[in-house]
Write a protein that holds these residues in place. Structure first.
Motif, PDB file in Angstrom:
ATOM      1  N   SER A   1       0.944  -1.225  -0.065  1.00 51.48           N
ATOM      2  CA  SER A   1      -0.026   0.022  -0.111  1.00 51.48           C
ATOM      3  C   SER A   1       0.925   1.169  -0.030  1.00 51.48           C
ATOM      4  N   ASN A   2       0.178   2.488  -0.282  1.00 53.65           N
ATOM      5  CA  ASN A   2       1.087   3.633  -0.375  1.00 53.65           C
ATOM      6  C   ASN A   2       1.132   4.282   1.026  1.00 53.65           C
ATOM      7  N   TYR A   3       0.667   3.488   2.196  1.00 50.28           N
ATOM      8  CA  TYR A   3       0.642   3.809   3.454  1.00 50.28           C
ATOM      9  C   TYR A   3       1.424   2.771   4.491  1.00 50.28           C
ATOM     10  N   SER A   4       2.108   2.038   3.551  1.00 47.15           N
ATOM     11  CA  SER A   4       2.877   1.048   4.449  1.00 47.15           C
ATOM     12  C   SER A   4       3.804   1.294   5.284  1.00 47.15           C
ATOM     13  N   TYR A   5       4.295   0.544   6.229  1.00 46.03           N
ATOM     14  CA  TYR A   5       5.449   0.693   7.021  1.00 46.03           C
ATOM     15  C   TYR A   5       6.273  -0.271   7.274  1.00 46.03           C
TER      16      TYR A   5
ATOM     17  N   TRP B   1       5.876   1.639  -5.160  1.00 47.75           N
ATOM     18  CA  TRP B   1       5.677   0.065  -5.027  1.00 47.75           C
ATOM     19  C   TRP B   1       4.093  -0.062  -5.218  1.00 47.75           C
ATOM     20  N   ASN B   2       3.456   0.749  -4.526  1.00 46.50           N
ATOM     21  CA  ASN B   2       1.937   0.655  -4.921  1.00 46.50           C
ATOM     22  C   ASN B   2       1.240   0.644  -6.199  1.00 46.50           C
ATOM     23  N   VAL B   3       1.972   1.892  -6.891  1.00 46.78           N
ATOM     24  CA  VAL B   3       1.593   1.840  -8.343  1.00 46.78           C
ATOM     25  C   VAL B   3       1.802   0.897  -9.266  1.00 46.78           C
ATOM     26  N   TYR B   4       3.396   0.368  -8.899  1.00 45.75           N
ATOM     27  CA  TYR B   4       4.115  -0.469  -9.951  1.00 45.75           C
ATOM     28  C   TYR B   4       3.212  -1.953  -9.650  1.00 45.75           C
ATOM     29  N   MET B   5       2.922  -2.180  -8.157  1.00 41.09           N
ATOM     30  CA  MET B   5       2.240  -3.615  -7.952  1.00 41.09           C
ATOM     31  C   MET B   5       0.857  -3.675  -8.506  1.00 41.09           C
TER      32      MET B   5
ATOM     33  N   ALA C   1      13.443  -2.484   4.852  1.00 40.09           N
ATOM     34  CA  ALA C   1      14.149  -1.417   4.390  1.00 40.09           C
ATOM     35  C   ALA C   1      13.574  -0.348   3.792  1.00 40.09           C
ATOM     36  N   GLN C   2      14.522   0.855   3.277  1.00 39.08           N
ATOM     37  CA  GLN C   2      13.944   1.909   2.679  1.00 39.08           C
ATOM     38  C   GLN C   2      13.174   1.423   1.642  1.00 39.08           C
ATOM     39  N   ARG C   3      12.147   2.325   0.945  1.00 36.45           N
ATOM     40  CA  ARG C   3      11.457   2.172  -0.197  1.00 36.45           C
ATOM     41  C   ARG C   3      10.539   3.393  -0.418  1.00 36.45           C
ATOM     42  N   ASN C   4      10.020   3.430  -1.644  1.00 38.73           N
ATOM     43  CA  ASN C   4       9.193   4.362  -1.971  1.00 38.73           C
ATOM     44  C   ASN C   4       7.513   3.929  -1.886  1.00 38.73           C
ATOM     45  N   THR C   5       6.813   3.881  -1.091  1.00 36.82           N
ATOM     46  CA  THR C   5       5.815   3.364  -0.853  1.00 36.82           C
ATOM     47  C   THR C   5       4.683   3.674  -1.938  1.00 36.82           C
ATOM     48  N   THR C   6       4.642   4.787  -2.642  1.00 33.47           N
ATOM     49  CA  THR C   6       3.906   5.093  -3.484  1.00 33.47           C
ATOM     50  C   THR C   6       4.279   4.480  -4.835  1.00 33.47           C
TER      51      THR C   6
END
Length: 321
Positions: free
Chosen positions: A176-180, A194-198, A187-192
């Protein structure tokens, strides 16, 4: 010849047509089902949903005999997206064929349906999303692999199939774009990103699979192939939880039964900061943890798959042959 006579002849010919020309299985036909896949389907991995897996419920709902081969952590093939778990190809299929060969199992093919639910680990972390060990592998190959499962099973004598497509993984907490930071990725990531790509991987993967199945179905005589829309079902559960969830806590599709928050780059061997719902509150959640559906969601999957295996009309299935 009068039009009524034409109609009678047409109806007679249709009634005499071989059953193999009909789409789907008949009511009461299926007595057994054989499952392949990952932790979403593995009945020996209660940590996936905190309770019983959907095939156990389906076996009870429909009075079917279950032959489970799905394994937690599996991909379709470790030659495409490697993980140190038993994949469909290389482990699950060989195990099935060996047990069939030595008569450990011997279900009647006409009375048996074969299911595959795979893709979560192929698309996710340490695979396509973050870069697999085989950099030339794409969503096309991993979904072609899933369709190849059907070809191999057909060659072994199987005739009735349910292909369960990929759920909207972008709606899970992990993607999700609100992931933790959590037990699956801290590890570090861009949640937005990841969300769009997934979202794109899941939707594209499902469309690719459906097109391949539509092309394959006419080439397999006597086969009955169902495409089960897990993506649509889970999207509907997410958007209309009141129609599916029935726990005693407020309905929740963005949290999970067992949530564990970690510090950035903390060892996932640590305990984490966990919040766990108990008792009947658990049935208010769509997700069990940051990646897996809850047991209540699994009951819904079991209910819908059972209807398909019973030959009943179902909004989530399309019979291709």
């Amino acid at each position: 010849m009068p039009r009524l006579q034409h109609l009678k002849i047409a109806c007679t010919l249709l009634a005499l047509a071989p059953l193999s020309l009909a789409k789907g299985v008949l009511p009461g036909q299926i007595k057994n089902f054989v499952t392949f896949g990952d932790s979403y389907t593995d009945i020996a991995y209660p940590a996936a949903d905190g309770g019983q897996a959907w095939p156990v419920y389906a076996a009870g709902y429909g009075n079917f005999t279950l032959y489970p081969f799905a394994k937690s952590g599996a991909t379709c093939s470790n030659n495409l997206t490697y993980r140190p778990f038993p994949p469909v190809f290389g482990s699950q299929i060989p195990t099935y064929l060996e047990e069939k060969s030595n008569a450990t199992i011997n279900p009647n093919p006409e009375e048996t349906i074969y299911t595959l639910w795979i893709g979560t680990n192929d698309l996710g972390v340490n695979a396509l999303l973050t870069g697999s060990d085989a950099p030339d592998v794409s969503i096309v190959q991993v979904r072609e692999c899933a369709v190849d499962w059907l070809k191999v099973m057909y060659a072994s004598g199987a005739r009735n199939f349910i292909m369960q497509n990929i759920i909207p993984l972008d709606l899970t907490i992990l993607y999700s774009n609100y992931s933790y930071p959590n037990r699956y990725w801290d590890a570090q990531r861009n949640t937005t990103e990841w969300n769009v790509y997934m979202r794109e991987l899941a939707k594209a993967g499902n469309e690719i699979t459906l097109l391949m199945l539509q092309a394959l179905a006419p080439t397999l005589p006597d086969a009955h192939i169902a495409s089960f829309d897990s993506h649509g079902l889970f999207t509907d559960m997410y958007n209309h939880p009141q129609n599916y969830l029935n726990g005693t806590a407020p309905l929740n599709v963005t949290g999970c039964v067992n949530s564990c928050i970690f510090a950035l780059n903390e060892s996932t061997g640590d305990a984490g900061d966990c919040t766990v719902a108990e008792g009947t509150d658990r049935d208010s959640f769509l997700w069990y943890d940051e990646l897996h559906p809850s047991e209540q969601s699994d009951r819904i999957v079991a209910r819908e798959i059972t209807a398909v295996m019973k030959g009943e009309e179902n909004q989530w299935v399309t019979w291709l042959s």
